[in-house]
Enzyme design. Structure first.
Site, PDB file in Angstrom:
ATOM      1  N   GLY A  91       0.808  -1.210   0.000  1.00 50.53           N
ATOM      2  CA  GLY A  91       0.000   0.000   0.000  1.00 50.53           C
ATOM      3  C   GLY A  91       0.838   1.255   0.000  1.00 50.53           C
ATOM      4  CE  LYS A  92      -3.244   5.599   2.534  1.00 47.38           C
ATOM      5  NZ  LYS A  92      -4.416   6.463   2.353  1.00 47.38           N
ATOM      6  CD  GLU A  93      -0.229   3.273   5.874  1.00 49.73           C
ATOM      7  OE1 GLU A  93      -0.827   2.487   6.619  1.00 49.73           O
ATOM      8  OE2 GLU A  93      -0.686   4.359   5.497  1.00 49.73           O
ATOM      9  CB  ALA A  94       3.240  -0.594   5.346  1.00 49.45           C
TER      10      ALA A  94
ATOM     11  CB  VAL B 150       0.871  -6.447   4.680  1.00 49.68           C
ATOM     12  CG1 VAL B 150       0.459  -7.492   5.712  1.00 49.68           C
ATOM     13  CG2 VAL B 150       0.568  -5.041   5.196  1.00 49.68           C
TER      14      VAL B 150
ATOM     15  CB  VAL C 200      -8.115  -9.948   9.508  1.00 48.13           C
ATOM     16  CG1 VAL C 200      -9.644 -10.008   9.493  1.00 48.13           C
ATOM     17  CG2 VAL C 200      -7.623  -9.054  10.636  1.00 48.13           C
TER      18      VAL C 200
ATOM     19  CG  ASP D 238      -7.016   7.404   5.283  1.00 52.97           C
ATOM     20  OD1 ASP D 238      -7.758   8.070   4.540  1.00 52.97           O
ATOM     21  OD2 ASP D 238      -6.149   6.627   4.848  1.00 52.97           O
TER      22      ASP D 238
ATOM     23  CG  ASP E 142      -4.258   0.261   6.473  1.00 52.65           C
ATOM     24  OD1 ASP E 142      -3.411  -0.562   6.873  1.00 52.65           O
ATOM     25  OD2 ASP E 142      -4.742   0.249   5.330  1.00 52.65           O
TER      26      ASP E 142
END
Length: 290
Positions: A26-29, A31, A124, A168, A185
């Site tokens: 994603g935009k920040e990390a 996984v 999850v 967010d 997130d």
């Protein structure tokens, strides 16, 4: 798969035993699905600041505190050490919020460890044991949309009662597990009492929920849960049992700003005292362990 460089320290120190696959980026990390003994978990590897598309807006970082005064001064000056400290604080913000919300009973992935810039937490899953899909990838009947919307509104209230606004929240950072929606997130989570933008962010979070579920149950599009929830919170009347209507009427009475500010300041002081008690308890445990 080949072990990503950022996960090698966790393998070497026995925190994980194997990297199964990449789950998402994603935009920040990024996984990854990892094995820890007999358990399957996920490892969230934060991207460096210059490789993220999500920037640390002052709207989100306002009200966040750094305990180390040297770090605080360096962050204010924008030095190399300050930027590194700011990056560490940004990453730890999600970790702190995740533990805090999990302890408050909010439906978030269970956190296990934060090590070398990697967050280990619960994977999850759906009813078949596969990684749960995002809300955006699921279609609902009108009745199911109403049920899940009501569940998430309760989770927003539970978060706010714990002093946190997601900041967010949308269909892209909610997973549909076998037991219902799970919120993910949280690096942009804000302190409800310490951030002047918290009310606006909460209303936007709630509006995102009504806009999404309103595709399946159109009557949700006209609800005003965000304004109602924040008004109750600002007046000290919000609890987990507070009945909500989804309707809101703007008061025409003059606002007593001094009283509102006193309530917010009292809330901040109470939270600071709670965190201090936790820190003192941990320090005492550490001393006993020596």
């Amino acid at each position: 798969m080949k072990t990503p460089q950022r996960l090698e320290p966790l393998l070497e120190d026995g925190l994980i035993d194997d990297v199964v696959r990449q789950l998402m980026s994603g935009k920040e990390a990024t996984v990854y699905v990892v094995r820890c003994g007999d358990d399957v978990r996920c490892a969230k590897v934060y991207k460096e600041a210059n490789k993220r598309s999500f920037r640390q807006s002052v709207d989100y970082t306002e009200g966040r505190k750094v305990k180390n005064s040297r770090q605080s001064r360096a962050m204010a000056k924008g030095s190399k050490f300050g930027r590194e400290s700011q990056e560490a604080a940004w990453q730890s913000a999600e970790v702190d919020a995740l533990y805090r919300l999990a302890n408050a009973g909010v439906r978030v992935p269970e956190p296990y460890n934060f090590y070398e810039g990697v967050l280990l937490m619960e994977l999850v899953t759906d009813a078949n044991g596969n990684a749960a899909p995002r809300l955006n990838d699921v279609t609902f009947s009108a009745e199911d949309a109403r049920i899940h919307h009501a569940t998430l509104i309760k989770e927003v209230v539970r978060m706010l009662c714990a002093g946190i606004v997601h900041g967010d929240l949308s269909e892209f950072n909610i997973l549909m597990s076998a037991d219902g929606p799970v919120i993910i997130d949280l690096p942009q989570a804000v302190d409800a009492a310490g951030n002047n933008n918290a009310s606006e962010m909460l209303e936007r979070d709630v509006r995102n929920l009504s806009d999404y579920f309103g595709r399946f149950a159109p009557e949700l599009l006209t609800t005003q849960y965000g304004k109602e929830i924040w008004a109750l919170y600002a007046h000290g009347d919000l609890t987990l049992e507070t009945p909500l209507t989804g309707r809101f009427r703007q008061s025409t009475k003059a606002v007593d700003l001094k009283s509102v500010m006193r309530e917010i300041e009292d809330t901040k002081k109470a939270e600071e005292a709670r965190l201090l008690r936790i820190a003192e308890a941990k320090a005492e445990d550490a001393v006993r362990a020596q």
